[in-house]
Design a protein around this motif. Structure first.
Motif, PDB file in Angstrom:
ATOM      1  N   ALA A 110      -9.540  76.618 -14.645  1.00  0.00           N
ATOM      2  CA  ALA A 110     -10.745  76.797 -13.836  1.00  0.00           C
ATOM      3  C   ALA A 110     -11.976  76.572 -14.719  1.00  0.00           C
ATOM      4  N   GLY A 111     -12.969  75.987 -14.139  1.00  0.00           N
ATOM      5  CA  GLY A 111     -14.201  75.741 -14.887  1.00  0.00           C
ATOM      6  C   GLY A 111     -14.152  74.484 -15.733  1.00  0.00           C
ATOM      7  N   GLY A 112     -13.018  73.786 -15.730  1.00  0.00           N
ATOM      8  CA  GLY A 112     -12.886  72.556 -16.512  1.00  0.00           C
ATOM      9  C   GLY A 112     -12.999  71.339 -15.624  1.00  0.00           C
ATOM     10  N   ASP A 113     -12.574  70.232 -16.150  1.00  0.00           N
ATOM     11  CA  ASP A 113     -12.596  68.989 -15.400  1.00  0.00           C
ATOM     12  C   ASP A 113     -11.310  68.844 -14.591  1.00  0.00           C
ATOM     13  N   PRO A 114     -11.368  68.120 -13.474  1.00  0.00           N
ATOM     14  CA  PRO A 114     -10.151  67.875 -12.686  1.00  0.00           C
ATOM     15  C   PRO A 114      -9.291  66.797 -13.332  1.00  0.00           C
ATOM     16  N   ILE A 115      -8.054  66.689 -12.854  1.00  0.00           N
ATOM     17  CA  ILE A 115      -7.227  65.534 -13.200  1.00  0.00           C
ATOM     18  C   ILE A 115      -7.526  64.493 -12.125  1.00  0.00           C
ATOM     19  N   LEU A 116      -8.028  63.358 -12.519  1.00  0.00           N
ATOM     20  CA  LEU A 116      -8.458  62.337 -11.572  1.00  0.00           C
ATOM     21  C   LEU A 116      -7.287  61.545 -11.010  1.00  0.00           C
ATOM     22  N   ALA A 117      -7.485  60.986  -9.826  1.00  0.00           N
ATOM     23  CA  ALA A 117      -6.484  60.100  -9.218  1.00  0.00           C
ATOM     24  C   ALA A 117      -6.288  58.897 -10.134  1.00  0.00           C
ATOM     25  N   GLY A 118      -5.059  58.460 -10.261  1.00  0.00           N
ATOM     26  CA  GLY A 118      -4.745  57.310 -11.108  1.00  0.00           C
ATOM     27  C   GLY A 118      -4.551  57.663 -12.575  1.00  0.00           C
ATOM     28  N   SER A 119      -4.534  58.960 -12.906  1.00  0.00           N
ATOM     29  CA  SER A 119      -4.340  59.383 -14.299  1.00  0.00           C
ATOM     30  C   SER A 119      -2.867  59.296 -14.671  1.00  0.00           C
ATOM     31  N   PRO A 120      -2.563  58.655 -15.802  1.00  0.00           N
ATOM     32  CA  PRO A 120      -1.165  58.622 -16.242  1.00  0.00           C
ATOM     33  C   PRO A 120      -0.779  59.954 -16.901  1.00  0.00           C
ATOM     34  N   ILE A 121       0.399  60.446 -16.535  1.00  0.00           N
ATOM     35  CA  ILE A 121       0.931  61.663 -17.135  1.00  0.00           C
ATOM     36  C   ILE A 121       2.280  61.312 -17.748  1.00  0.00           C
ATOM     37  N   VAL A 122       2.445  61.660 -19.018  1.00  0.00           N
ATOM     38  CA  VAL A 122       3.688  61.391 -19.731  1.00  0.00           C
ATOM     39  C   VAL A 122       4.303  62.725 -20.123  1.00  0.00           C
ATOM     40  N   LEU A 123       5.564  62.890 -19.757  1.00  0.00           N
ATOM     41  CA  LEU A 123       6.350  64.047 -20.155  1.00  0.00           C
ATOM     42  C   LEU A 123       7.354  63.571 -21.190  1.00  0.00           C
ATOM     43  N   GLU A 124       7.324  64.189 -22.354  1.00  0.00           N
ATOM     44  CA  GLU A 124       8.246  63.834 -23.439  1.00  0.00           C
ATOM     45  C   GLU A 124       9.117  65.059 -23.730  1.00  0.00           C
ATOM     46  N   VAL A 125      10.430  64.890 -23.610  1.00  0.00           N
ATOM     47  CA  VAL A 125      11.386  65.968 -23.860  1.00  0.00           C
ATOM     48  C   VAL A 125      12.205  65.586 -25.088  1.00  0.00           C
ATOM     49  N   ILE A 126      12.194  66.457 -26.098  1.00  0.00           N
ATOM     50  CA  ILE A 126      12.933  66.188 -27.331  1.00  0.00           C
ATOM     51  C   ILE A 126      13.946  67.302 -27.547  1.00  0.00           C
ATOM     52  N   ASN A 127      15.218  66.925 -27.574  1.00  0.00           N
ATOM     53  CA  ASN A 127      16.311  67.836 -27.925  1.00  0.00           C
ATOM     54  C   ASN A 127      16.880  67.370 -29.260  1.00  0.00           C
ATOM     55  N   TYR A 128      17.278  68.314 -30.079  1.00  0.00           N
ATOM     56  CA  TYR A 128      17.901  67.989 -31.363  1.00  0.00           C
ATOM     57  C   TYR A 128      19.389  68.310 -31.297  1.00  0.00           C
ATOM     58  N   SER A 129      20.186  67.445 -31.913  1.00  0.00           N
ATOM     59  CA  SER A 129      21.633  67.629 -31.950  1.00  0.00           C
ATOM     60  C   SER A 129      22.077  67.733 -33.406  1.00  0.00           C
ATOM     61  N   PRO A 130      22.010  68.940 -33.981  1.00  0.00           N
ATOM     62  CA  PRO A 130      22.402  69.075 -35.385  1.00  0.00           C
ATOM     63  C   PRO A 130      23.919  69.052 -35.551  1.00  0.00           C
ATOM     64  N   THR A 131      24.367  68.408 -36.621  1.00  0.00           N
ATOM     65  CA  THR A 131      25.778  68.409 -36.993  1.00  0.00           C
ATOM     66  C   THR A 131      25.870  68.683 -38.484  1.00  0.00           C
ATOM     67  N   SER A 132      26.886  69.393 -38.882  1.00  0.00           N
ATOM     68  CA  SER A 132      27.091  69.708 -40.290  1.00  0.00           C
ATOM     69  C   SER A 132      28.538  69.465 -40.683  1.00  0.00           C
ATOM     70  N   THR A 133      28.710  69.002 -41.913  1.00  0.00           N
ATOM     71  CA  THR A 133      30.059  68.882 -42.476  1.00  0.00           C
ATOM     72  C   THR A 133      30.036  69.555 -43.850  1.00  0.00           C
ATOM     73  N   THR A 134      31.096  70.291 -44.132  1.00  0.00           N
ATOM     74  CA  THR A 134      31.204  70.977 -45.407  1.00  0.00           C
ATOM     75  C   THR A 134      32.465  70.523 -46.117  1.00  0.00           C
ATOM     76  N   ASP A 135      32.296  70.136 -47.372  1.00  0.00           N
ATOM     77  CA  ASP A 135      33.428  69.755 -48.219  1.00  0.00           C
ATOM     78  C   ASP A 135      33.615  70.855 -49.248  1.00  0.00           C
ATOM     79  N   VAL A 136      34.851  71.392 -49.301  1.00  0.00           N
ATOM     80  CA  VAL A 136      35.183  72.473 -50.230  1.00  0.00           C
ATOM     81  C   VAL A 136      36.203  71.932 -51.235  1.00  0.00           C
ATOM     82  N   ALA A 137      35.925  72.156 -52.507  1.00  0.00           N
ATOM     83  CA  ALA A 137      36.851  71.755 -53.559  1.00  0.00           C
ATOM     84  C   ALA A 137      37.250  72.988 -54.361  1.00  0.00           C
ATOM     85  N   THR A 138      38.555  73.133 -54.578  1.00  0.00           N
ATOM     86  CA  THR A 138      39.031  74.271 -55.378  1.00  0.00           C
ATOM     87  C   THR A 138      39.725  73.768 -56.621  1.00  0.00           C
TER      88      THR A 138
END
Length: 127
Positions: free
Chosen positions: A99-127
């Motif tokens: 409220a009290g700000g500017d409107p979003i005008l007609a014809g305005s591009p809106i971009v939604l960016e969703v970032i998910n991370y897929s972590p993977t790990s491998t462990t090498d054990v030497a005895t």
């Protein structure tokens, strides 16, 4: 031979890979959204990088993801948007125009960016 403490010698090395999986969704407003109002964009109102209608907004991986909202190419503050993953009529993006700000005008591009991370790990054990 004198007494001595016998112990195992173990070495380990872990390699972790954190791979982002970004997805972008696009929308162009058809009307003005006044200050103090909320612009709600349904999944089916977005299109993807290929220009096809979006079928599903991806879920956010717990503690491994985030989303960004750009209006007219400008990154918006986190507190004005609410992201809901899912298919049409379930998934959406709601943008509260301060409220009290500017409107979003007609014809305005809106971009939604969703970032998910897929972590993977491998462990090498030497005895």
């Amino acid at each position: 031979m004198a007494l001595q403490l016998m112990k195992l010698l173990v070495t380990a090395s872990t390699t972790t890979s954190v791979d982002p999986t970004p997805e972008k969704f696009f929308h162009v407003t058809t009307g003005e959204t006044a200050a103090g109002s909320t612009l709600s964009i349904d999944t089916a109102d977005f299109f993807d990088d290929a220009g096809l209608v979006a079928n599903d907004l991806p879920a956010l991986a717990t503690n491994n993801s985030y989303f960004n909202v750009f209006i007219n190419g400008v990154l918006q503050m986190e507190g004005i948007s609410t992201y809901t993953p899912g298919a049409t009529t379930v998934g959406s993006l709601a943008i509260d125009v301060p409220a009290g700000g500017d409107p979003i005008l007609a014809g305005s591009p809106i971009v939604l960016e969703v970032i998910n991370y897929s972590p993977t790990s491998t462990t090498d054990v030497a005895t």
